[in-house]
Write a protein that holds these residues in place. Structure first.
Motif, PDB file in Angstrom:
ATOM      1  N   UNK B 190       0.789  -1.233  -0.025  1.00 24.29           N
ATOM      2  CA  UNK B 190      -0.002   0.035   0.103  1.00 24.29           C
ATOM      3  C   UNK B 190       0.824   1.210   0.126  1.00 24.29           C
ATOM      4  N   UNK B 191       0.745   2.154  -0.987  1.00 21.86           N
ATOM      5  CA  UNK B 191       1.645   3.196  -1.308  1.00 21.86           C
ATOM      6  C   UNK B 191       0.956   4.499  -0.407  1.00 21.86           C
ATOM      7  N   UNK B 192      -0.011   4.290   0.163  1.00 21.29           N
ATOM      8  CA  UNK B 192      -0.583   5.398   0.872  1.00 21.29           C
ATOM      9  C   UNK B 192       0.304   6.137   1.641  1.00 21.29           C
ATOM     10  N   UNK B 193       0.694   7.434   1.214  1.00 23.67           N
ATOM     11  CA  UNK B 193       1.386   8.100   2.466  1.00 23.67           C
ATOM     12  C   UNK B 193       0.962   8.137   3.890  1.00 23.67           C
ATOM     13  N   UNK B 194      -0.319   8.032   4.129  1.00 27.63           N
ATOM     14  CA  UNK B 194      -0.781   7.956   5.478  1.00 27.63           C
ATOM     15  C   UNK B 194      -0.197   7.188   6.490  1.00 27.63           C
ATOM     16  N   UNK B 195       0.156   5.859   5.722  1.00 29.36           N
ATOM     17  CA  UNK B 195       0.737   4.871   6.441  1.00 29.36           C
ATOM     18  C   UNK B 195       2.077   5.278   7.165  1.00 29.36           C
ATOM     19  N   UNK B 196       2.655   6.117   6.566  1.00 21.92           N
ATOM     20  CA  UNK B 196       3.806   6.845   7.037  1.00 21.92           C
ATOM     21  C   UNK B 196       3.740   7.545   8.345  1.00 21.92           C
ATOM     22  N   UNK B 197       2.511   8.069   8.611  1.00 20.97           N
ATOM     23  CA  UNK B 197       2.359   8.836   9.985  1.00 20.97           C
ATOM     24  C   UNK B 197       2.583   8.018  11.173  1.00 20.97           C
ATOM     25  N   UNK B 198       3.205   8.306  12.036  1.00 19.87           N
ATOM     26  CA  UNK B 198       3.555   7.364  13.045  1.00 19.87           C
ATOM     27  C   UNK B 198       2.145   7.251  13.647  1.00 19.87           C
ATOM     28  N   UNK B 199       1.816   5.806  14.386  1.00 20.54           N
ATOM     29  CA  UNK B 199       0.661   5.761  15.243  1.00 20.54           C
ATOM     30  C   UNK B 199      -0.505   5.775  14.292  1.00 20.54           C
ATOM     31  N   UNK B 200      -0.537   5.996  13.071  1.00 24.28           N
ATOM     32  CA  UNK B 200      -1.702   6.131  12.147  1.00 24.28           C
ATOM     33  C   UNK B 200      -2.522   4.748  12.561  1.00 24.28           C
TER      34      UNK B 200
END
Lengths: 379, 646
Positions: B190-200
């Motif tokens: 999943x390339x969604x950048x949201x996943x890179x937010x810590x603790x998302x």
């Protein structure tokens, strides 16, 4: 020998001397210093403290000092040359022994009322000594090996001490400044050809020595050279300063981003933005127009000094004026070459603009000598 | 010593000549500098300008609000709740210790968190806000806000966090969200950048996980200007993200809650299907767990507790659990045989209490035997010998085809974790998986839903639904996505002979409503709501001949994990089916005693849309039922507790 040999009755006396000062140089110096105040105000985020105010006070004090020195006849200063050089050498030795360490080098000596950088002082006293020496030396002896060796020793002694601190920038300025005075005095071409040849050989040797037990420079100096050759190799480490400086300078464009609008300096991406790298802030905020104007002002100062010197028939006065003009030239040329990425970062401030007490005072004292030579020139 | 004038003039000339050379060199250097300035500031200006912008402009992501999950009546079962937390900015605080001491006087803060926050503050830049306490009440926040002047550097912030108002009752269906982990990142493409937010927070289980892309929404962006050390100077641009889409499930949260409550104390699964459109009205697995524990970060103690419970609360038994279907499989065997014509509905088979197949004796549950028995009686009384016989006639492959037609052994496509495919064995399967030939004994075992056959409660409910309607009912869990109706689960006709189906349904009716039916005591007394069903009791161990000789040990005397599974499938009303359901009680004992009463209670709740009148129950059990209803009603959370999007 004395000025008595000249016709001194035309030399102005008393307060009339003020009228005979080299006023264009004073105007130009003030203009450059004002540019400096403006930039110090800007890099402080639009505040006169902590840099602009002290700098202005020092400039005023320095100007007063300059005029006082200008009032004193040039022959007095010629007689003082040996003493001045001796004192500055003593201070250099004192720094070596008791100096304060700042920024990884031993450069400062605390005199109680101010922190003095003797290496700054030496740049001027060396020129004074060499000018006095060649004034004293008959023309015919100028190129004789023994009489060449003596000034070479005068130059090398402080250079060696400065290199020990270590302060590569000042060492280069001392060598180039002293060498220029010798060249102007008429030392034979062949000597310079030999020294330059040896210098190139020396540079080769310096690079060859790298990594060997007899390494000639400190590691940080090698790294500066590496960074200079290709700053992009290490953009966040050694090359960070120069890369950010170039970005600031280049992003200025034709007319700059506007006073206090330079993002590189305002957001602290620029290193040493109030001292050695202040030119990049100016170039960022006022663009090519601003940067080139400052360069032109500097060049005009040098030009007026040269004009004053070539019209001065006194050998000491002419050599001193030219030597100081050359030192001044080297200051801004090396600094600008450094921040534009043409030369390694060696730690030379931008004269009259960079924040710093010793450098400004010493420069204004030097211009006091230039003024004295101008006022007291034989007519 | 006086210098000769000639000498002076000569010396001045020399100086002037040399000065010219030096001046020329200086001009050259100035020219080089000027050229350099020109090339950097004019020719390459754009390039450097771009670099300067890259330096100062950072793009931060704004997490979107996660879509909500509602039940079929619009009651939220997964909502977003405002979550208050206090953060501290070290450089604004002055004396950090002093300010924290004052803060702890105002609100209760775990000393452990306080130490952690202090450490984090020392480690990070002084301008970075550090969370001191999380999940504060509105009162706490109000107290902090009133005392703002005494608390420099302290700010109350608000964020959204997931909350499941129905708690454990929907746990196995909605699942839960949790902070994205490195393991998640390595597993999902999943390339969604949201996943890179810590603790998302992403869906970790159940519908939250399977409907992740629908619920998540897409990131907004915030362009901020930062300085060299990363301090945020100002916001340059802001683009809000797109909130996740809301999802409406087919679940009836009230019924779901009732079923969970009814299964309380058992390790069981139950599924209720709406026969109009395949809607799953309830998917219950007991025991359950509170999904809110996972959102907050489950404690080690709770985690160990959930894992070590022998009733396995984390398993969604209704869809993940597979059990030998036992006698509930007999409809499959019967339909396969009748459709194939190897036996007619009225033909009888003799049941002496056992059947010998190539020297191996297979027993009927009634040791005395049922005598001559036809389809109707065999289902009603759950005779085993009848099925041993017809299965041998029709053969395993045709039984397997029929089983799949009825929804067994196939994976139903539902947005739930680990939906089980079950197992309907045939000759190919055994050859491929076991590398052995199919034996006739395997067919005999399979005929009564033992041996290799495995089915989940969901599959059994689908089977009941398909028998009740004769159509290919597929279970549907998602009703609306962002207001768009999802396809109905009521499929085409299965193509089975309607007469045969009618005979089977009639037999199932008698299972519940005939005096001799196995689920007679769990019948529904209201005529128009009569229930048809089939009990099942599946062995989890083999009964040895010696044991049988000594007399079969009753379930009550066995340790829990060796008792039989109790199963029941049913549909109602018999005349006009509305709902189909299945109940499986793990190690519950007999299907008629353990599973059928539960099924009846659930069915009545579904039919009445709430607590049924006591008249619907046989007179004998009414007192017990009344007590049970009071107990359960007290447990079901009121629907009004739920909150909408914050």
């Amino acid at each position: 020998m004395s000025y008595l040999e000249y016709n001194t009755k035309y030399v102005p006396t008393g307060l009339r001397k003020l009228l005979y000062l080299n006023w264009p140089v004073i105007m130009l110096l003030t203009a450059v210093a004002c540019a400096g105040f403006l930039m110090l105000y800007s890099v402080a985020g639009g505040s006169p403290t902590p840099w602009m105010e002290p700098q202005m006070k020092r400039f005023v004090a320095g100007m007063v000092l300059m005029i006082i020195i200008a009032m004193v006849p040039i022959w007095f200063w010629r007689n003082m040359a040996g003493l001045a050089f001796g004192i500055s050498m003593l201070l250099l030795v004192a720094v070596e022994l008791f100096g304060e360490v700042g920024m990884g080098a031993q450069r400062w000596i605390n005199l109680g009322f101010m922190r003095l950088q003797p290496s700054e002082l030496t740049k001027i006293t060396l020129v004074m000594l060499l000018a006095a020496y060649y004034d004293w030396l008959p023309n015919t002896k100028t190129s004789r090996p023994l009489w060449v060796l003596l000034p070479v020793l005068f130059i090398l002694a402080p250079t060696a001490l400065v290199l020990r601190q270590p302060d590569l920038g000042t060492a280069i300025l001392l060598l180039a400044g002293g060498g220029t005075v010798m060249f102007l005095a008429g030392v034979h071409w062949a000597y310079f050809a030999t020294v330059i040849g040896a210098g190139v050989g020396g540079i080769v040797a310096v690079f060859q020595s790298r990594g060997t037990p007899w390494q000639l420079l400190k590691d940080y100096q090698y790294r500066r050279i590496d960074t200079f050759i290709d700053p992009s190799n290490d953009p966040l480490g050694a090359g960070y300063h120069i890369t950010q400086a170039k970005i600031a300078l280049g992003s200025g464009g034709w007319t700059g981003r506007g006073f206090m609008q330079g993002t590189q300096s305002r957001l602290n991406f620029l290193p040493e933005k109030h001292t050695d790298f202040i030119f990049t802030t100016l170039a960022e905020e006022f663009g090519f127009v601003g940067a080139f104007t400052l360069l032109a002002l500097y060049l005009l100062i040098v030009l007026f000094c040269v004009i004053s010197a070539v019209n001065n028939r006194d050998r000491f006065a002419a050599l001193l004026t030219l030597g100081i003009a050359m030192t001044f030239f080297l200051f801004f040329a090396v600094n600008m070459a450094m921040v534009t990425g043409l030369a390694p970062v060696v730690g030379v401030p931008l004269p009259l603009v960079s924040y710093g007490g010793s450098a400004m005072l010493v420069l204004l004292v030097a211009f006091g000598l230039v003024q004295s030579a101008h006022v007291h020139r034989p007519r | 010593m006086k210098r000769p004038p000639k000498d002076i003039i000569e010396s001045a000339r020399l100086i002037n000549r040399r000065a010219l050379v030096v001046g020329a060199a200086q001009l050259g250097i100035v020219g080089a500098l000027g050229w350099r300035l020109q090339s950097m500031q004019i020719e390459q200006a754009d390039q450097f300008r771009l670099l300067a912008e890259e330096n100062r402009i950072n793009i931060r992501l704004l997490p979107p609000a996660r879509g909500l999950i509602f039940d079929r009546n619009g009651i939220p079962i997964a909502a977003n709740e405002q979550n208050y937390r206090v953060v501290m900015v070290r450089e604004d605080a002055g004396d950090v210790g002093e300010v924290l001491a004052r803060l702890t006087e105002l609100v209760d803060i775990d000393p452990e968190n306080l130490t952690r926050a202090m450490e984090e503050m020392q480690r990070r830049s002084p301008f970075v806000p550090v969370t001191i306490a999380d999940r504060l009440s509105w009162d706490d926040v109000a107290r902090i806000n009133i005392n703002t002047p005494a608390l420099p550097g302290i700010q109350a912030e608000v964020g959204l966090s997931r909350v499941y108002p129905w708690g454990a009752d929907v746990a196995h269906v909605v699942g839960y969200v949790g902070p994205v982990s490195d393991y998640d990142l390595s597993r999902i493409d999943d390339q969604d950048p949201l996943l890179q937010i810590p603790k998302f927070q992403i869906g970790k289980a159940g519908a939250e996980n399977k409907l992740e892309h629908t619920l998540r929404g897409s990131a907004g962006t915030r362009q901020i200007e930062v300085n060299a050390v990363g301090r945020v100077m100002r916001e340059l641009d802001r683009q809000e993200g797109i909130p996740g889409k809301d999802v409406q499930l087919t679940l009836d949260s009230r019924l779901q809650s009732y079923v969970q409550a009814r299964l309380d104390g058992e390790s069981a699964g139950a599924v209720v299907i709406d026969l109009e459109n395949g809607d799953l009205r309830a998917i219950a697995s007991a025991p359950a767990f509170d999904p809110n524990l996972f959102v907050r970060g489950i404690s080690v103690k709770d985690w160990v507790g959930l894992n070590e419970d022998k009733y396995r609360p984390l398993a969604a038994k209704a869809v993940q659990g597979t059990y030998p279907p036992g006698s509930t499989f007999k409809m499959v065997t019967a339909l396969a045989a009748l459709e194939d014509g190897v036996i007619s509905a009225d033909e009888t088979v003799y049941c002496p209490g056992y059947t010998d197949v190539f020297g191996i004796r297979f027993h009927c549950w009634k040791s005395g035997g049922h005598g001559n028995i036809n389809l109707h009686e065999s289902l009603k009384q759950s005779c085993d010998c009848y099925y041993y016989e017809v299965a041998q006639r029709v053969g395993i492959d045709k039984m397997a085809i029929m089983a799949r037609k009825l929804g067994l052994g196939i994976k139903h496509d539902l947005p739930l974790s680990a939906v089980a495919a079950g197992l309907t064995p045939d000759k190919d399967w055994k050859a491929k998986v076991r590398g052995e030939d199919w034996r006739i004994g395997d067919t005999v075992n399979a005929s009564i839903g033992q041996g290799y056959v495995l089915a989940s409660p969901l599959q059994l409910a689908v089977m009941a639904a398909r028998i009740a309607t004769g159509r290919e009912v597929t279970p549907r869990l998602v009703r609306l996505i962002d207001g768009v109706e999802q396809p109905s689960g009521l499929g085409d006709s299965l193509g089975l002979n309607e007469n045969i189906l009618r005979r089977v349904r009639a037999s199932m009716n008698d299972v519940c409503n005939h005096r001799r039916g196995t689920a007679y005591s769990s019948r529904i007394m209201v005529d128009e709501y009569r229930m048809a069903g089939k009990t099942g009791t599946s062995q989890v161990r083999r009964i040895t001949p010696e044991e049988r000789a000594r007399g079969v040990i009753s379930n009550e005397d066995l340790p829990w994990e060796r008792r039989d599974h109790a199963l029941f499938v049913s549909f109602a009303p018999y005349d006009k089916p509305r709902f189909a359901l299945s109940v499986v009680v793990e190690h519950g004992g007999g299907g008629s005693a353990a599973a059928a009463p539960i099924a009846r209670d659930i069915m009545l709740q579904a039919l009445y849309g709430g607590p049924p009148p006591l008249d619907a129950y046989p007179v004998a059990v009414r007192d017990k039922i009344a007590a049970q209803q009071t107990r359960i009603e007290a447990r079901i959370p009121p629907g009004s507790k739920a909150q909408g999007r914050a």
